[in-house]
Design a protein around this motif. Sequence first.
Motif, PDB file in Angstrom:
ATOM      1  N   GLN A  72     -39.315  -6.391  44.025  1.00 53.14           N
ATOM      2  CA  GLN A  72     -39.799  -6.236  45.396  1.00 53.14           C
ATOM      3  C   GLN A  72     -40.708  -5.021  45.539  1.00 53.14           C
ATOM      4  O   GLN A  72     -41.679  -5.055  46.305  1.00 53.14           O
ATOM      5  CB  GLN A  72     -38.622  -6.147  46.364  1.00 53.14           C
ATOM      6  CG  GLN A  72     -37.881  -7.453  46.506  1.00 53.14           C
ATOM      7  CD  GLN A  72     -36.665  -7.357  47.398  1.00 53.14           C
ATOM      8  OE1 GLN A  72     -36.351  -6.309  47.957  1.00 53.14           O
ATOM      9  NE2 GLN A  72     -35.951  -8.459  47.528  1.00 53.14           N
ATOM     10  N   THR A  73     -40.419  -3.956  44.789  1.00 50.27           N
ATOM     11  CA  THR A  73     -41.268  -2.760  44.832  1.00 50.27           C
ATOM     12  C   THR A  73     -42.661  -3.078  44.320  1.00 50.27           C
ATOM     13  O   THR A  73     -43.667  -2.678  44.925  1.00 50.27           O
ATOM     14  CB  THR A  73     -40.631  -1.614  44.024  1.00 50.27           C
ATOM     15  OG1 THR A  73     -39.370  -1.284  44.618  1.00 50.27           O
ATOM     16  CG2 THR A  73     -41.525  -0.385  44.008  1.00 50.27           C
ATOM     17  N   LEU A  74     -42.748  -3.788  43.200  1.00 52.12           N
ATOM     18  CA  LEU A  74     -44.062  -4.150  42.660  1.00 52.12           C
ATOM     19  C   LEU A  74     -44.835  -5.060  43.615  1.00 52.12           C
ATOM     20  O   LEU A  74     -46.046  -4.889  43.788  1.00 52.12           O
ATOM     21  CB  LEU A  74     -43.919  -4.819  41.293  1.00 52.12           C
ATOM     22  CG  LEU A  74     -43.539  -3.892  40.149  1.00 52.12           C
ATOM     23  CD1 LEU A  74     -43.229  -4.697  38.893  1.00 52.12           C
ATOM     24  CD2 LEU A  74     -44.645  -2.884  39.881  1.00 52.12           C
ATOM     25  N   LEU A  75     -44.156  -6.009  44.238  1.00 47.39           N
ATOM     26  CA  LEU A  75     -44.826  -6.881  45.209  1.00 47.39           C
ATOM     27  C   LEU A  75     -45.374  -6.065  46.380  1.00 47.39           C
ATOM     28  O   LEU A  75     -46.518  -6.265  46.805  1.00 47.39           O
ATOM     29  CB  LEU A  75     -43.872  -7.959  45.733  1.00 47.39           C
ATOM     30  CG  LEU A  75     -43.586  -9.122  44.809  1.00 47.39           C
ATOM     31  CD1 LEU A  75     -42.550 -10.051  45.438  1.00 47.39           C
ATOM     32  CD2 LEU A  75     -44.845  -9.888  44.447  1.00 47.39           C
ATOM     33  N   SER A  76     -44.580  -5.129  46.880  1.00 45.53           N
ATOM     34  CA  SER A  76     -45.057  -4.326  48.014  1.00 45.53           C
ATOM     35  C   SER A  76     -46.179  -3.386  47.584  1.00 45.53           C
ATOM     36  O   SER A  76     -47.093  -3.108  48.372  1.00 45.53           O
ATOM     37  CB  SER A  76     -43.906  -3.563  48.667  1.00 45.53           C
ATOM     38  OG  SER A  76     -43.409  -2.564  47.812  1.00 45.53           O
ATOM     39  N   MET A  77     -46.150  -2.918  46.336  1.00 50.25           N
ATOM     40  CA  MET A  77     -47.238  -2.075  45.838  1.00 50.25           C
ATOM     41  C   MET A  77     -48.548  -2.854  45.789  1.00 50.25           C
ATOM     42  O   MET A  77     -49.617  -2.293  46.056  1.00 50.25           O
ATOM     43  CB  MET A  77     -46.894  -1.516  44.455  1.00 50.25           C
ATOM     44  CG  MET A  77     -45.846  -0.432  44.489  1.00 50.25           C
ATOM     45  SD  MET A  77     -45.318   0.100  42.847  1.00 50.25           S
ATOM     46  CE  MET A  77     -46.823   0.836  42.228  1.00 50.25           C
ATOM     47  N   SER A  78     -48.492  -4.142  45.469  1.00 51.50           N
ATOM     48  CA  SER A  78     -49.720  -4.940  45.443  1.00 51.50           C
ATOM     49  C   SER A  78     -50.312  -5.049  46.844  1.00 51.50           C
ATOM     50  O   SER A  78     -51.533  -4.960  47.018  1.00 51.50           O
ATOM     51  CB  SER A  78     -49.470  -6.319  44.826  1.00 51.50           C
ATOM     52  OG  SER A  78     -48.664  -7.121  45.656  1.00 51.50           O
ATOM     53  N   ASP A  79     -49.468  -5.211  47.844  1.00 54.31           N
ATOM     54  CA  ASP A  79     -49.947  -5.257  49.228  1.00 54.31           C
ATOM     55  C   ASP A  79     -50.556  -3.914  49.644  1.00 54.31           C
ATOM     56  O   ASP A  79     -51.613  -3.870  50.284  1.00 54.31           O
ATOM     57  CB  ASP A  79     -48.802  -5.611  50.189  1.00 54.31           C
ATOM     58  CG  ASP A  79     -48.285  -7.023  49.997  1.00 54.31           C
ATOM     59  OD1 ASP A  79     -49.033  -7.877  49.475  1.00 54.31           O
ATOM     60  OD2 ASP A  79     -47.123  -7.277  50.356  1.00 54.31           O
ATOM     61  N   LEU A  81     -51.893  -1.665  47.636  1.00 53.99           N
ATOM     62  CA  LEU A  81     -53.154  -1.499  46.912  1.00 53.99           C
ATOM     63  C   LEU A  81     -54.288  -2.209  47.648  1.00 53.99           C
ATOM     64  O   LEU A  81     -55.364  -1.643  47.842  1.00 53.99           O
ATOM     65  CB  LEU A  81     -53.021  -2.032  45.481  1.00 53.99           C
ATOM     66  CG  LEU A  81     -54.272  -1.962  44.616  1.00 53.99           C
ATOM     67  CD1 LEU A  81     -54.718  -0.520  44.405  1.00 53.99           C
ATOM     68  CD2 LEU A  81     -54.030  -2.647  43.276  1.00 53.99           C
ATOM     69  N   ALA A  82     -54.038  -3.422  48.092  1.00 55.52           N
ATOM     70  CA  ALA A  82     -55.075  -4.182  48.811  1.00 55.52           C
ATOM     71  C   ALA A  82     -55.443  -3.493  50.129  1.00 55.52           C
ATOM     72  O   ALA A  82     -56.628  -3.338  50.444  1.00 55.52           O
ATOM     73  CB  ALA A  82     -54.598  -5.604  49.062  1.00 55.52           C
ATOM     74  N   ARG A  83     -54.436  -3.086  50.899  1.00 58.53           N
ATOM     75  CA  ARG A  83     -54.697  -2.455  52.198  1.00 58.53           C
ATOM     76  C   ARG A  83     -55.387  -1.095  52.067  1.00 58.53           C
ATOM     77  O   ARG A  83     -56.257  -0.762  52.862  1.00 58.53           O
ATOM     78  CB  ARG A  83     -53.388  -2.266  52.979  1.00 58.53           C
ATOM     79  CG  ARG A  83     -52.880  -3.504  53.649  1.00 58.53           C
ATOM     80  CD  ARG A  83     -51.773  -3.213  54.670  1.00 58.53           C
ATOM     81  NE  ARG A  83     -50.878  -2.138  54.329  1.00 58.53           N
ATOM     82  CZ  ARG A  83     -49.740  -2.254  53.636  1.00 58.53           C
ATOM     83  NH1 ARG A  83     -49.365  -3.428  53.192  1.00 58.53           N
ATOM     84  NH2 ARG A  83     -48.979  -1.200  53.393  1.00 58.53           N
ATOM     85  N   SER A  84     -54.999  -0.316  51.052  1.00 62.65           N
ATOM     86  CA  SER A  84     -55.497   1.055  50.965  1.00 62.65           C
ATOM     87  C   SER A  84     -56.840   1.182  50.252  1.00 62.65           C
ATOM     88  O   SER A  84     -57.567   2.150  50.486  1.00 62.65           O
ATOM     89  CB  SER A  84     -54.470   1.946  50.272  1.00 62.65           C
ATOM     90  OG  SER A  84     -54.300   1.548  48.920  1.00 62.65           O
ATOM     91  N   ALA A  91     -55.191  -6.244  43.311  1.00 62.67           N
ATOM     92  CA  ALA A  91     -53.913  -6.443  43.992  1.00 62.67           C
ATOM     93  C   ALA A  91     -53.325  -7.804  43.640  1.00 62.67           C
ATOM     94  O   ALA A  91     -52.118  -7.929  43.422  1.00 62.67           O
ATOM     95  CB  ALA A  91     -54.089  -6.308  45.504  1.00 62.67           C
ATOM     96  N   ALA A  92     -54.180  -8.814  43.562  1.00 58.95           N
ATOM     97  CA  ALA A  92     -53.707 -10.152  43.181  1.00 58.95           C
ATOM     98  C   ALA A  92     -53.180 -10.133  41.748  1.00 58.95           C
ATOM     99  O   ALA A  92     -52.172 -10.786  41.440  1.00 58.95           O
ATOM    100  CB  ALA A  92     -54.832 -11.173  43.334  1.00 58.95           C
TER     101      ALA A  92
END
Length: 110
Positions: A72-79, A81-84, A91-92
């Motif tokens: 879950q941490t890695l999934l949220s990090m991808s989000d 990365l995309a937002r920031s 991010a994908a």
Amino acid sequence: MKRSDINFSVELDENKLPEKIEWTAEDAGMDKPAEAKAIMVSVWDKEENNTLRIDLWTKDMLVDDMKQFFYQTLLSMSDTLARSTGEEEAAAGLKEFAKSLGSKLGLDRK
């Protein structure tokens, strides 16, 4: 300027292993301590241009829960990365890696 604090409290056993982790964040409506089994905190040191990390987990955290926590941490990090950064392709790629890891950890079978 408004100030917002996030606080962590860690109780250690005689061997300095975490037994209990609690945290509060008043701006998030968490003015009473909430218990956590693990935390991963990354801080960007602007002077050193380096990441500082704190990774703690209680000695009674279940291995299956730690696997889910990483996934879950890695999934949220991808989000994040995309937002920031706007780096949607990177991010994908991170999200695909997280899903692959989740599969290797057996999380897709639950």
